[in-house]
Design a protein around this motif. Structure first.
Motif, short mmCIF file in Angstrom:
data_model
loop_
_atom_site.label_atom_id
_atom_site.label_comp_id
_atom_site.label_asym_id
_atom_site.label_seq_id
_atom_site.Cartn_x
_atom_site.Cartn_y
_atom_site.Cartn_z
N ASP A 1 0.81 -1.22 0.00
CA ASP A 1 0.00 0.00 0.00
C ASP A 1 0.84 1.27 0.00
O ASP A 1 0.41 2.31 -0.51
CB ASP A 1 -0.93 0.02 1.22
CG ASP A 1 -2.01 -1.05 1.13
OD1 ASP A 1 -2.39 -1.40 -0.01
OD2 ASP A 1 -2.46 -1.53 2.18
N ALA A 2 2.03 1.20 0.58
CA ALA A 2 2.88 2.39 0.68
C ALA A 2 4.33 2.01 0.40
O ALA A 2 4.84 1.04 0.98
CB ALA A 2 2.75 3.03 2.06
N VAL A 3 4.98 2.77 -0.47
CA VAL A 3 6.37 2.51 -0.85
C VAL A 3 7.19 3.76 -0.56
O VAL A 3 6.83 4.86 -0.97
CB VAL A 3 6.49 2.13 -2.34
CG1 VAL A 3 7.94 1.92 -2.73
CG2 VAL A 3 5.67 0.88 -2.65
N ALA A 4 8.31 3.58 0.14
CA ALA A 4 9.19 4.70 0.44
C ALA A 4 10.02 5.07 -0.78
O ALA A 4 10.61 4.20 -1.43
CB ALA A 4 10.11 4.34 1.61
N SER A 5 10.09 6.35 -1.10
CA SER A 5 10.85 6.80 -2.27
C SER A 5 11.27 8.25 -2.06
O SER A 5 11.21 8.77 -0.94
CB SER A 5 10.03 6.63 -3.54
OG SER A 5 10.82 6.86 -4.69
N PHE A 6 11.65 8.92 -3.16
CA PHE A 6 12.02 10.32 -3.10
C PHE A 6 11.84 10.96 -4.47
O PHE A 6 11.72 10.27 -5.49
CB PHE A 6 13.46 10.51 -2.61
CG PHE A 6 14.52 9.94 -3.53
CD1 PHE A 6 15.08 10.71 -4.55
CD2 PHE A 6 14.96 8.63 -3.37
CE1 PHE A 6 16.05 10.18 -5.39
CE2 PHE A 6 15.95 8.10 -4.21
CZ PHE A 6 16.49 8.87 -5.22
N VAL A 7 11.82 12.29 -4.48
CA VAL A 7 11.74 13.04 -5.72
C VAL A 7 12.86 14.07 -5.72
O VAL A 7 13.17 14.69 -4.69
CB VAL A 7 10.35 13.72 -5.88
CG1 VAL A 7 10.02 14.61 -4.69
CG2 VAL A 7 10.27 14.50 -7.19
N ASN A 8 13.52 14.25 -6.85
CA ASN A 8 14.59 15.23 -6.99
C ASN A 8 13.98 16.60 -7.27
O ASN A 8 13.28 16.79 -8.27
CB ASN A 8 15.52 14.83 -8.13
CG ASN A 8 16.26 13.54 -7.85
OD1 ASN A 8 17.21 13.52 -7.08
ND2 ASN A 8 15.82 12.44 -8.47
N THR A 9 14.26 17.57 -6.41
CA THR A 9 13.73 18.91 -6.57
C THR A 9 14.88 19.90 -6.71
O THR A 9 16.05 19.54 -6.56
CB THR A 9 12.86 19.31 -5.36
OG1 THR A 9 13.71 19.59 -4.24
CG2 THR A 9 11.88 18.20 -5.00
N LYS A 10 14.55 21.15 -6.93
CA LYS A 10 15.59 22.18 -7.04
C LYS A 10 16.34 22.37 -5.73
O LYS A 10 17.45 22.91 -5.71
CB LYS A 10 14.99 23.49 -7.51
CG LYS A 10 13.97 24.09 -6.55
CD LYS A 10 13.40 25.38 -7.12
CE LYS A 10 12.35 25.99 -6.19
NZ LYS A 10 11.79 27.25 -6.74
N ASP A 11 15.74 21.92 -4.63
CA ASP A 11 16.37 22.03 -3.31
C ASP A 11 17.01 20.72 -2.85
O ASP A 11 17.42 20.60 -1.70
CB ASP A 11 15.35 22.48 -2.27
CG ASP A 11 14.78 23.85 -2.61
OD1 ASP A 11 15.56 24.73 -3.00
OD2 ASP A 11 13.55 24.02 -2.50
#
Length: 521
Positions: free
Chosen positions: A454-464
């Motif tokens: 139901d939930a997967v840990a991840s990340f997104v690359n942002t300008k910060d």
């Protein structure tokens, strides 16, 4: 590749290009001078018409002494549609040394290759010190064909002075291609990203050829001549000769199937041009209907049957790898929206497929999701109801649920159907074409081995920088080599026309399948 690490970290792709040119240009001049090679001749396959010159590519190269053409055989043939996939095709190939008067023969039958059209040579020189190899010169040849008939299969052979493919002992070197149809008709296409040169890449090519695709989409990171992929020139592993191996590897498919590429981070090679794409422009001739041929040669579109395909360049919007960030000044996104609006209004186009390198949605532990893509293009995907988005970058297979507004609007189980007109967009990462694999934080979940999370840990690359996120949209995950097959089936007006999408493993097993459906115009 020649720029010290402490400098490369602070330099854009254009600045690194200038650094390399200033450092090595003197050596280049001493080894034979700056030679600008244009078109020898480019041809239009129109009986009785004057051959059209192809656009020249400017390359710096040492002088080269030609050898007896009888001793040189072409290799690395690869095809690409022109702006009109129904009537235009470019045949490209490579020769190991300089040759005289390259040409293509083409006809409707293998015994009738009377049409002989001159081709263009593009010479690409890489001096010692720019990467791992000694001085290396590559010779790429291109023949642009126009005036072809839609839905027609043609036979062709490529040659040069001393090597004529029409000679009986060379008939085994002939190839074929088929133009796009003039009307809606069923067809299949395939796609992947991140292939490089490997046993797994070769195995995927063999399986793809067996699918009999009308064309193939390569979503960036093509040959990996630059293995670092950071858009920096400090990588001493850069080796231009890798392209020789890559084109030889893919020839089994690309000599008969248009191999339509978009550019990824590993395709920025700073020596050749300020944007890093000068090498690719020597090797590929793509449709030139994009917004900025100078800065964005990998941005274009074409139509096959009832499906429009758009190639984008995410290096222009990438926060993760910013070497070319903002290179288009916003013109790519403006052009992209115009294309979407045009294709959605066209009465003979049902589907819009978009492919590019960096992922909008992926849970890989390596690159995961690109915030620049989400910021610039995801709103347009949703506004114009894009039917399928295909990415690479992350070396695995992952498929999302139906997404809109960064949330799941509909769970899409294996075998399910998505309706983009009302529900949202499906994203597929197909980046396991041949390079070493990455990893997931959640267990694999694919056809016959489903493990719903139901939930997967991840990340997104942002300008910060990286921002952690927990997502619910990761529906299918497969950590092994694979590619994508898409079957397009038109329908009468008002009935549902479909894209049947399958993820296929290197073993030949199906790991995923789903359908995208919309009412035909």
């Amino acid at each position: 590749m020649g720029v010290p690490d402490q400098l490369a970290d602070r330099m854009s792709m254009a600045e690194q290009h200038e650094y390399l040119r200033s450092r090595f240009s003197r050596r280049t001049m001493m080894r034979g001078g700056a030679v600008t090679l244009g078109a020898v001749v480019g041809g239009a396959f129109v009986p009785g018409a004057t051959a059209r010159a192809a656009v020249p590519t400017r390359s710096t190269a040492p002088s080269a002494q030609k050898v007896d053409g009888r001793l040189v055989a072409p290799f690395g043939r690869h095809l690409a549609y022109g702006n009109d996939a129904r009537t235009e095709m470019t045949v490209s190939w490579q020769v190991p040394v300089a040759v005289d008067k390259p040409f293509i023969r083409i006809g409707a039958h293998p015994w009738d290759l009377s049409h002989r059209i001159g081709a263009e040579i593009r010479t690409l020189y890489t001096p010692a010190g720019v990467g791992a190899s000694a001085d290396h010169t590559q010779y790429y040849v291109h023949a642009k064909l126009a005036g072809l008939k839609p839905g027609r299969t043609y036979y062709y052979g490529v040659g040069h002075a001393g090597f004529d493919p029409a000679e009986p002992h060379l008939l085994g070197t002939l190839g074929t291609f088929t133009t796009a149809p003039a009307h809606k008709a069923p067809f299949t296409f395939t796609a992947f990203g991140d292939q490089g040169v490997s046993y797994h890449g070769l195995a995927n090519d063999a399986l793809i050829l067996g699918q009999n695709p009308a064309f193939h989409l390569h979503a960036g990171d093509i040959a990996y001549a630059d293995p670092a992929g950071a858009g920096k020139t400090a990588d001493t592993g850069f080796d231009a000769r890798t392209w020789d191996q890559f084109l030889a590897q893919t020839e089994s498919v690309a000599k008969s199937v248009p191999w339509m590429v978009s550019y990824g981070n590993h395709d920025m090679e700073a020596w050749y041009s300020p944007n890093g794409y000068g090498g690719e422009e020597a090797r590929f001739t793509l449709p030139d209907n994009g917004p900025d041929k100078k800065n964005l040669p990998g941005v274009y579109s074409f139509v096959h049957g009832n499906t429009a395909v758009i190639s984008l360049d995410p290096n222009d919007v990438s926060f993760e790898i910013p070497a070319n960030l903002g290179i288009s000044g916003g013109t790519q996104t403006t052009w992209f929206e115009r294309q979407l609006k045009k294709y959605r209004a066209a009465k003979d186009i049902d589907f819009i497929v978009v492919f590019f390198h960096h992922c909008a949605y992926c849970t890989s532990t390596a690159h995961a999701s690109e915030g620049g893509v989400r910021q610039e293009w995801v709103p347009l995907f949703e506004k114009y109801q894009v039917d399928l988005v295909i990415n690479g970058h992350n070396h695995q297979y992952e498929r999302t649920d139906v997404i809109k507004g960064n949330t799941v609007t509909k769970k899409l189980p294996i075998g399910g159907t998505a309706y983009p007109e009302t529900e949202g967009v499906v994203y597929v990462t197909a980046g396991a074409a041949g390079r070493s694999l990455y990893a997931f934080t959640a267990p694999d979940s694919y056809e016959g081995h489903e493990h719903e999370v139901d939930a997967v840990a991840s990340f997104v690359n942002t300008k910060d920088g990286k921002v952690n996120e927990t997502v619910a949209w990761s529906r299918v995950r497969y950590l092994n080599y694979s590619f994508l097959r898409v079957d397009v089936t038109p329908a009468p007006r008002g009935h549902y026309t479909t894209l049947k999408v399958q993820g296929i493993a290197e073993t030949g097993d199906r790991i995923d399948h789903f359908t995208v459906a919309r009412r035909a115009k």
